[in-house]
Design an enzyme around this catalytic site. Structure first.
Site, PDB file in Angstrom:
ATOM      1  N   ALA A 165       0.873  -1.290  -0.061  1.00 26.28           N
ATOM      2  CA  ALA A 165      -0.026  -0.169  -0.061  1.00 26.28           C
ATOM      3  C   ALA A 165       0.845   1.047   0.106  1.00 26.28           C
ATOM      4  CB  ALA A 165      -0.896   0.026   1.232  1.00 26.28           C
ATOM      5  N   GLU A 166       1.948   1.400   0.774  1.00 28.10           N
ATOM      6  CA  GLU A 166       2.774   2.523   1.048  1.00 28.10           C
ATOM      7  C   GLU A 166       3.474   2.618  -0.725  1.00 28.10           C
ATOM      8  OE1 GLU A 166       4.371   2.535   5.413  1.00 28.10           O
ATOM      9  OE2 GLU A 166       4.915   0.782   4.040  1.00 28.10           O
TER      10      GLU A 166
ATOM     11  N   LYS B  31      23.269 -22.764 -14.861  1.00 27.15           N
ATOM     12  CA  LYS B  31      22.671 -22.431 -15.982  1.00 27.15           C
ATOM     13  C   LYS B  31      21.179 -22.434 -16.046  1.00 27.15           C
ATOM     14  CE  LYS B  31      23.320 -23.715 -21.099  1.00 27.15           C
ATOM     15  NZ  LYS B  31      21.938 -23.872 -21.525  1.00 27.15           N
TER      16      LYS B  31
ATOM     17  N   ASP C  20       2.294   1.761  -3.448  1.00 27.81           N
ATOM     18  CA  ASP C  20       1.229   2.153  -4.323  1.00 27.81           C
ATOM     19  C   ASP C  20       1.005   3.588  -4.259  1.00 27.81           C
ATOM     20  OD1 ASP C  20       1.169  -0.292  -5.529  1.00 27.81           O
ATOM     21  OD2 ASP C  20      -0.828  -0.846  -4.457  1.00 27.81           O
TER      22      ASP C  20
ATOM     23  N   GLU D  64      19.467 -14.085 -18.665  1.00 31.91           N
ATOM     24  CA  GLU D  64      18.520 -15.086 -18.922  1.00 31.91           C
ATOM     25  C   GLU D  64      17.244 -14.420 -18.230  1.00 31.91           C
ATOM     26  OE1 GLU D  64      19.639 -17.403 -20.892  1.00 31.91           O
ATOM     27  OE2 GLU D  64      18.257 -19.119 -20.795  1.00 31.91           O
TER      28      GLU D  64
ATOM     29  N   CYS E   5     -15.859 -42.428  -1.850  1.00 28.75           N
ATOM     30  CA  CYS E   5     -17.055 -42.630  -1.001  1.00 28.75           C
ATOM     31  C   CYS E   5     -18.222 -42.825  -1.654  1.00 28.75           C
ATOM     32  CB  CYS E   5     -16.979 -41.223  -0.301  1.00 28.75           C
ATOM     33  SG  CYS E   5     -17.821 -39.910  -1.206  1.00 28.75           S
TER      34      CYS E   5
HETATM   35  S1  IVH Z   1      27.158 -17.480 -20.649  1.00 25.98           S
HETATM   36  C1  IVH Z   1      28.999 -16.622 -25.282  1.00 25.98           C
HETATM   37  N1  IVH Z   1      25.933 -18.120 -18.531  1.00 25.98           N
HETATM   38  O1  IVH Z   1      22.687 -20.576 -22.111  1.00 25.98           O
HETATM   39  C2  IVH Z   1      27.636 -17.345 -24.325  1.00 25.98           C
HETATM   40  N2  IVH Z   1      24.966 -18.438 -20.547  1.00 25.98           N
HETATM   41  O2  IVH Z   1      23.685 -22.194 -24.315  1.00 25.98           O
HETATM   42  C3  IVH Z   1      27.892 -17.088 -23.038  1.00 25.98           C
HETATM   43  N3  IVH Z   1      22.471 -19.339 -20.014  1.00 25.98           N
HETATM   44  O3  IVH Z   1      22.588 -18.450 -24.599  1.00 25.98           O
HETATM   45  C4  IVH Z   1      26.759 -17.742 -22.185  1.00 25.98           C
HETATM   46  N4  IVH Z   1      22.698 -19.578 -17.891  1.00 25.98           N
HETATM   47  O4  IVH Z   1      20.953 -17.862 -22.633  1.00 25.98           O
HETATM   48  C5  IVH Z   1      25.828 -18.263 -19.620  1.00 25.98           C
HETATM   49  N5  IVH Z   1      25.121 -18.633 -16.329  1.00 25.98           N
HETATM   50  C6  IVH Z   1      24.930 -18.714 -17.694  1.00 25.98           C
HETATM   51  C7  IVH Z   1      23.772 -19.070 -18.371  1.00 25.98           C
HETATM   52  C8  IVH Z   1      23.814 -19.031 -19.865  1.00 25.98           C
HETATM   53  C9  IVH Z   1      21.777 -19.704 -19.046  1.00 25.98           C
HETATM   54  C10 IVH Z   1      21.937 -19.371 -21.723  1.00 25.98           C
HETATM   55  C11 IVH Z   1      22.144 -18.449 -22.333  1.00 25.98           C
HETATM   56  C12 IVH Z   1      22.942 -18.669 -23.603  1.00 25.98           C
HETATM   57  C13 IVH Z   1      22.722 -20.403 -23.559  1.00 25.98           C
HETATM   58  C14 IVH Z   1      23.924 -20.955 -24.290  1.00 25.98           C
END
Ligand code: IVH
Length: 711
Positions: free
Chosen positions: A38-39, A120, A41, A178, A418
């Protein structure tokens, strides 16, 4: 000439933006909000109003611009400053050893190389361009060189700073990251979609991709997207020596980075990092499909360079997949604690991400039909977090010729637990068992509700006790509670002699209740305490055609002529039609049908009879015409201290059943103060104001309609 902008307006706008950006950062990046919604907003609203009054002050980095502009016809393209490449993959230890060997060879490194290990993330790759600290463009990866311009959509993502924090950054900076939907948000999103009868997303990645690529940014704005960054286009532009420092700088500039990041020396440490990540995987807030190892030293990176496809300084090592294919042995209905009946697939056991899976959810009848899953089908099963795995798709090529569609409503007319009817819930994409009180799958929830404070208010009947009562077969419906004996109770875990006594006393007291509490306690769908009160109040206006004909009422209510249900008010409710119920204030067609459906179910009627036979009773609410003649009509009563024979809830129920109200404090408008043992300041105040004070006996007399003996 428009009026010049007053300087105090532009100062206030600036201050508000800084303050809101700070709160966005705390909320979306640090997960440490300090303001209430609320604050927050209020701040945003003030800014909106100032910008509306002075449109010349609106800038693209204003937090008001996060709501998303008008839809477009298509996306334009963006060229990436530096290509967005992919990563080479390692599938087993040997691949990682080989990667490390090549790195050392190229660098002619004598010792072990330092890598960073990062999760990743399984989402959508994004490139964000900042000029002089301001977000000017955001693009998807596309073919690596050109992607789609999703700037308007990305502006709506809370964890994306519209302006970089801190003053130190290159005039042009390309940030890479990402976009994901975190597991918790994903579950919520899909639950909402299922509830609304919409198609759930197959996985968080698809949900993130679909949300980011909306032509209408206002839709993106409503999806719970989060950006996690893992690098920049030109790391050396940040004036740092290592990738770990790049990540630290990203955090300082106001971004989220990918969580557990470590500096690792050589292959052995990389492998143990991966192992730890596998173990932590369930606890991570997002889906992870691998780990990425990157050479930490930026000069060494420059030296290693790129192949046409991927950098030579990084490698992704996959984690075990959390999807697998298997065969559906059987489709079964399954009943949840709240009575929802959902289709469930029994599977050939299969290992998914390190866990053997033999059952998977098919969500609801619509989903089952849409995916057209059949017994004998080969299906993809996906597991994420702790929730039950789900069937995502059917491998159509492998469908056996004899496989037949599985139609929920044909197969599941009755509850498998049941035998009560299973009905489709209006306004929901769900089916429910209406057995309520008598359905074993719902029993624990039903008993706890029946005993809850606003229902029969049975003290000392907690979850652990109810669990035991049910598993030992001592309680099969709420009426069984009133037949429990001391010897049975005292044998339970966490139940001594004294607590068994106490529970029996509260059960004894709970027998005397009010119609409204009783109705609420039955747990009829959509009947909360307010609706229960309305029903109790209106009961005497129903089925007036059978006035003075209890036999007729019993018959109309679906009971035997000699039934123990003697409450005329309850009989009238049980005999009422949906139309009659709808005539009651606040009761709509959905609620009315739920009530009629509940009383139509023979199991439920039996439980009601058994409850009455066990002595559960209430003073009849008065026929509405006579309501003002109720002994306590309109009276305001204050309770203080402890009454020996009554809980607060019961005393309140008894007063309300006679038309009175219970209030919390004594004022000149109070009609009676009922004072039990250890009454405190309320009693003093009542004396001061000369308000009639009743002891327990006086209270009893008042309830029985006798003139009070107030002192
Ligand atoms: S480094 C030059 N770090 O994986 C590419 N990529 O398969 C450097 N991804 O297109 C990417 N987590 O979208 C990097 N910790 C991470 C990542 C990551 C997800 C994705 C990213 C990339 C794809 C490559």
């Amino acid at each position: 000439m428009p009026d010049p902008t007053p300087p105090e307006a532009s100062r206030r706008v600036e201050a508000l933006r800084r303050e809101i950006a700070e709160h966005d950062h705390r909320y979306y990046v640090l997960d440490q909000p300090v303001l209430s919604d609320a604050e927050y907003d209020r701040l945003l609203q003030e800014l909106r109003e100032l910008e509306a009054a002075h449109p010349e002050l609106v800038t693209p980095d204003s937090p008001t611009q996060r709501v998303g502009g008008a839809p477009r016809d298509g996306f334009s393209t963006v060229e990436h400053d530096t290509p967005m490449l992919s990563l080479d993959n390692a599938f087993e230890e040997g691949d990682l050893v080989e990667f490390d060997r090549r790195v050392r060879e190229r660098l002619q490194a004598p010792g072990e190389v330092v890598y960073t290990g990062e999760p990743k993330l399984d989402g959508i790759s994004l490139s964000l361009t900042y000029e002089d600290g301001l977000l000017v463009r955001a693009g998807t990866r596309g073919d690596g060189r050109t992607g789609e311009d999703v700037t308007a959509n990305v502006q709506t993502i809370g964890s994306v700073p519209l302006r970089l924090r801190g003053g130190e950054y290159p005039s042009r900076l390309e940030v890479r990251g990402e976009v994901v939907i975190r597991s918790e948000d994903f579950e919520k999103l899909n639950a909402e979609r299922l509830e609304a009868g919409e198609r759930p997303f197959a996985n968080p990645r698809n949900a993130a991709a679909g949300s980011l690529r909306q032509l209408d940014p206002r839709i993106t704005a409503r999806r719970p997207l989060t950006l996690f960054t893992f690098g920049v286009g030109e790391p050396l532009a940040l004036d740092v020596a290592t990738h770990s420092e790049v990540l630290d700088r990203l955090a300082a500039l106001g971004f989220r980075t990918t969580g557990p990041i470590e500096r690792l020396r050589g292959v052995a440490e990389c492998l143990s990092y991966r192992q730890r990540l596998i173990e932590q995987r369930e606890a991570l807030p997002y889906e992870v499909d691998g780990v990425v190892f990157k050479v930490d030293d930026l000069t060494a990176r420059e030296q290693l360079g790129f192949t046409a496809r991927a950098p030579r300084w990084a490698v992704a090592f996959k984690l075990p997949a959390r999807e697998a294919t298997t065969v559906v042995r059987e489709i079964l209905p399954s009943v949840g604690r709240t009575g929802k009946v959902t289709p469930l697939a029994r599977l050939e056991p299969v290992e998914v991400g390190g866990v053997t899976v033999s059952r998977a959810s098919l969500h609801n009848a619509d989903e089952l039909e849409r995916k057209d899953v059949r017994e004998g089908d080969t299906v993809m099963v996906r597991r994420a977090g702790d929730v039950i795995p789900e069937v995502t798709t059917v491998v159509m090529e492998k469908r056996p010729p004899q496989a037949r569609p599985w139609r929920f409503e044909e197969r599941v007319a009755q509850c498998p637990e049941c035998g009560s009817a299973v009905v489709r819930v209006e306004g929901e994409a769900a089916h429910r068992c209406i057995g309520g009180l008598s359905c074993p799958a719902q029993l624990e929830g039903a008993i706890l509700h029946f005993a809850s404070r606003r229902a029969l208010d049975i003290d000392g009947l907690g979850e652990k006790i109810v669990e035991q009562l049910i598993s030992k077969g001592m309680v099969r419906d709420p009426a069984d509670l009133f037949h429990l004996r001391h010897a049975q109770l005292a044998g339970l875990e966490r139940m001594g002699d004294k607590s068994a006594d106490n529970l029996l006393t509260s059960l004894e007291r709970a027998r005397q209740t009010s119609l409204e509490r009783f109705l609420y306690g039955l747990g009829i769908q959509h009947v909360g305490d307010v609706t229960a009160r309305r029903l109790a109040e209106a009961a005497y206006r129903l089925r007036c055609d059978l006035e003075g004909d209890p036999g007729g009422l019993r018959q109309a209510a679906g009971l035997e002529p000699g039934s123990a249900v003697s409450s005329e008010a309850l009989l009238r409710l049980m005999a009422a039609s949906a139309e009659e119920l709808e005539a009651i204030e606040d009761i709509g067609p959905v609620v009315a049908r739920a009530i009629v459906g509940f009383f139509a179910e023979p199991h439920n009627r039996r439980v009601i009879e058994r409850l009455r036979a066990a002595g559960v009773h209430w003073p009849e609410p008065l026929p509405s015409a006579a309501a003002t003649e109720a002994p306590l009509a309109g009276a305001s009563v204050v309770l203080t201290g402890t009454l020996a024979g009554w809980t607060r809830g019961q005393a309140k129920a008894a007063i309300e059943a006679r038309g009175g109200r219970v209030t919390g404090s004594v004022s000149r408008r109070t009609d009676y103060v009922v004072a039990g043992e250890d009454a405190g300041s309320k009693l003093d105040r009542a004396r001061q104001l000369e308000i009639p004070i009743l002891d327990e006996a006086g209270f009893q007399a008042l309830l029985e309609g006798a003139p009070s003996d107030a002192d």
